[in-house]
Motif scaffolding. Structure first.
Motif, short mmCIF file in Angstrom:
data_model
loop_
_atom_site.label_atom_id
_atom_site.label_comp_id
_atom_site.label_asym_id
_atom_site.label_seq_id
_atom_site.Cartn_x
_atom_site.Cartn_y
_atom_site.Cartn_z
N ARG A 192 10.86 -28.66 -33.92
CA ARG A 192 10.43 -29.38 -34.78
C ARG A 192 10.97 -30.38 -34.84
O ARG A 192 12.02 -31.14 -34.67
N TRP A 193 10.56 -31.83 -33.66
CA TRP A 193 10.47 -32.65 -32.67
C TRP A 193 9.72 -33.46 -34.93
O TRP A 193 8.89 -34.29 -34.87
N ILE A 194 10.24 -35.08 -34.51
CA ILE A 194 10.12 -35.74 -35.67
C ILE A 194 9.80 -37.23 -34.26
O ILE A 194 10.41 -38.08 -34.03
N LEU B 241 15.47 -22.69 -38.04
CA LEU B 241 14.83 -22.70 -39.64
C LEU B 241 14.76 -24.22 -39.76
O LEU B 241 13.81 -24.73 -39.99
N PHE B 242 15.98 -25.38 -39.84
CA PHE B 242 15.95 -25.67 -40.83
C PHE B 242 16.46 -27.09 -40.58
O PHE B 242 16.65 -28.45 -40.88
N MET B 243 16.96 -27.69 -38.79
CA MET B 243 17.06 -28.46 -38.59
C MET B 243 15.69 -29.32 -37.55
O MET B 243 15.04 -28.76 -37.32
N ASN B 244 16.33 -30.88 -36.83
CA ASN B 244 14.45 -31.13 -36.94
C ASN B 244 15.41 -31.89 -35.29
O ASN B 244 16.91 -31.79 -35.13
N ASN B 245 14.86 -32.39 -34.18
CA ASN B 245 15.15 -33.39 -33.30
C ASN B 245 14.38 -34.58 -33.32
O ASN B 245 12.94 -34.59 -33.75
N LEU B 246 14.79 -35.63 -32.73
CA LEU B 246 14.84 -36.60 -33.32
C LEU B 246 13.76 -37.57 -32.07
O LEU B 246 14.70 -37.11 -31.32
N MET B 247 12.21 -37.70 -32.13
CA MET B 247 12.11 -37.83 -30.12
C MET B 247 12.97 -39.05 -29.98
O MET B 247 12.99 -38.86 -28.56
N GLU C 144 6.69 -34.61 -38.77
CA GLU C 144 7.33 -33.29 -37.76
C GLU C 144 5.77 -32.76 -36.40
O GLU C 144 5.00 -32.65 -37.33
N ARG C 145 6.49 -33.05 -36.01
CA ARG C 145 5.26 -33.18 -34.09
C ARG C 145 5.93 -32.02 -32.60
O ARG C 145 7.15 -32.66 -33.10
N ARG C 146 5.46 -31.54 -32.39
CA ARG C 146 5.80 -31.10 -31.15
C ARG C 146 5.17 -32.23 -30.05
O ARG C 146 4.64 -32.37 -30.17
N ARG C 147 6.93 -32.08 -29.64
CA ARG C 147 6.68 -33.70 -28.69
C ARG C 147 5.81 -32.62 -27.24
O ARG C 147 6.40 -31.17 -27.03
N ASP C 148 4.86 -33.42 -26.40
CA ASP C 148 4.29 -32.65 -25.46
C ASP C 148 5.44 -31.55 -24.75
O ASP C 148 6.25 -31.95 -23.99
N GLY C 149 4.94 -31.14 -23.96
CA GLY C 149 5.68 -29.70 -22.98
C GLY C 149 6.48 -29.31 -23.72
O GLY C 149 7.77 -28.53 -22.79
N ARG C 150 7.28 -29.34 -24.39
CA ARG C 150 7.97 -29.17 -25.44
C ARG C 150 7.99 -28.88 -26.84
O ARG C 150 7.33 -28.42 -27.97
N ARG C 151 8.78 -27.44 -26.81
CA ARG C 151 8.68 -26.27 -28.25
C ARG C 151 10.10 -27.27 -29.22
O ARG C 151 10.56 -27.78 -29.05
#
Length: 460
Positions: free
Chosen positions: A14-16, A215-221, A5-12
């Motif tokens: 939980r990004w995978i 708290l618990f979900m993710n974004n898929l890049m 899980e990392r943050r995408r540039d310019g976005r807030r």
């Protein structure tokens, strides 16, 4: 997990960055756990969306308790308009996860549910407002119907293509059962606290869902570049998107159309029966059957399960017609519950078909010994399937509107639902034939020497 899980540039949020569920090692070590966590909160939020979407299906039966007297036709419009708006919103909602991230858009879609709940409270506390205002307020509950498309298109990206039947079935069933939950829990609340409680009760639960999603979900890049409006328009014109949309009208359109109308139909055809005691059974049976349909499709093939399901739906609706003509309530209830069960199974199997169709077509002609080519084909198939799911879910929900209007016209013209049931039986017969012709009928292979094959033989 921290590396995943990392943050995408310019976005807030939980990004995978890396996600490859079709890689068995990745799936076993990392993917399954993350996918399940996202599935749980997706189900919670979608469930509340359906609960809010169906508010007026139970409210119309109780409006006289707050001094609002409406005709049967007006009551049907109060349940039809939310269905219509929910269906229309499924198209833009499909783009939500791709534009904002699955986690982020799930938070947004949950928060929007406060609007119809608050307006419902206002409407009940002001019973003298005109009917057009009631219609507009009822229309806002369509926001809950839109949740389905964003939730399903998002979860599609989390699971391996070959194992999507059960999780998609569970995700959808968790939402669908919200219909039944609304219809079974609201009558006691109405008795205890009045009709206004139907609006208040969901607000704290919506807040919990939004917090859990945060708290618990993710974004898929990789999913944020899944498709553009132009690509989605192109996918909507694909023959298999059109065919699957028609089939989904038959399955989900039937489920949601019957769910919105069941109480009114009972009250109209069997006035001595207390509708609120039975209205929730249909949606519960249909929702419980949906993951069964996905599970069967994973093992037997979606096309085969869908074919036999349409045959069962047709026989069930004929049984309902027979019960209406004979004025036999127990027979009517049993037959309608059978129809609800078959719509649930068909929903699960039809949704399994969509990613399988695009996967099969994408791999056709690809060199199986070239891992890069296979991976590219699977990625393209996943993007197209996510878009097709959004389109199909929207058209399926519009099908619910058509079913409601079929009942309305039948009641207006004949004072009975028999004519509508005959039309529906014919439609299910056409869906059975369409499934066989497109997916089960065997054709010669383009490769010389290969035997006759159907798309079902290829895994659809």
């Amino acid at each position: 997990m921290a590396a995943l899980e990392r943050r995408r540039d310019g976005r807030r949020g939980r990004w995978i960055e890396h996600w490859d569920p079709d890689d068995e090692q990745f799936w076993a070590t990392t993917g399954r756990k993350v996918a399940r966590r996202n599935l749980v909160w997706s189900i919670v939020t979608e469930h509340l969306g359906f609960c809010v979407w169906l508010l007026w299906s139970i409210a119309v039966i109780n409006l006289d308790t707050v001094g609002v007297a409406l005709s049967v036709n007006e009551k049907l419009w109060l349940t039809t308009l939310p269905n219509l708006v929910g269906a229309a919103l499924r198209i833009p909602y499909t783009f939500g996860p791709a534009r904002f991230g699955g986690r982020n858009f799930t938070i947004i879609s949950a928060g929007l549910l406060f609007i119809p709940c608050g307006l419902f409270v206002y409407a009940i506390e002001n019973p003298s407002i005109p009917f057009w205002a009631l219609l507009l307020i009822a229309a806002t509950t369509g926001l809950g119907g839109g949740n389905f498309a964003s939730s399903m298109s998002n979860i599609t990206h989390f699971y391996p293509t070959a194992r999507q039947g059960l999780p998609l079935g569970l995700n959808a069933a968790g939402g669908n059962v919200g219909v039944s939950v609304t219809q079974v829990t609201m009558p006691p609340l109405i008795v205890a606290f009045g009709l206004v409680a139907v609006g208040w009760v969901w607000m704290p639960l919506i807040l919990v869902a939004a917090a859990g999603t945060y708290l618990f979900m993710n974004n898929l890049m990789h999913a944020t570049s899944a498709y553009t409006v132009r690509e989605m328009a192109g996918i909507s014109r694909k023959p298999h998107t059109i065919v699957m949309s028609v089939l989904y009208v038959g399955t989900f359109g039937s489920f949601i159309g019957y769910s919105f109308s069941f109480g009114i139909l009972i009250k109209n055809q069997f006035p001595d029966i207390k509708a609120v005691d039975f209205i929730w059974l249909g949606a519960l049976v249909g929702s419980a059957a949906r993951p069964v349909g996905g599970w069967l499709a994973d093992r037997l093939g979606g096309a085969r399960v869908t074919f036999w399901t349409f045959l069962a739906m047709g026989s069930g609706i004929i049984a309902v017609w027979s019960a209406v003509e004979a004025r036999r309530w127990p027979y009517f209830l049993a037959a309608f519950l059978w129809v609800f069960a078959t719509t649930g199974i068909g929903n699960g199997s039809a949704y399994k078909m969509i990613p399988a169709v695009f996967r099969t077509k994408a791999l056709d002609g690809v060199d199986g010994d070239d891992p890069a080519a296979v991976a590219a084909a699977l990625a393209a198939a996943r993007r197209k399937a996510a878009a097709a799911i959004g389109i199909t879910s929207a058209i399926g929900a519009f099908g619910g509107v058509l079913i409601q209007q079929t009942f309305r016209i039948s009641l207006e013209q004949t004072a009975s639902i028999s004519a509508a049931l005959i039309v529906l039986a014919v439609f299910y017969g056409l869906c059975t034939a369409l499934t066989w012709v497109v997916y089960l009928r065997r054709r010669p292979s383009p490769r010389v020497g290969e035997p006759l094959r159907s798309l079902a033989d290829a895994g659809v």
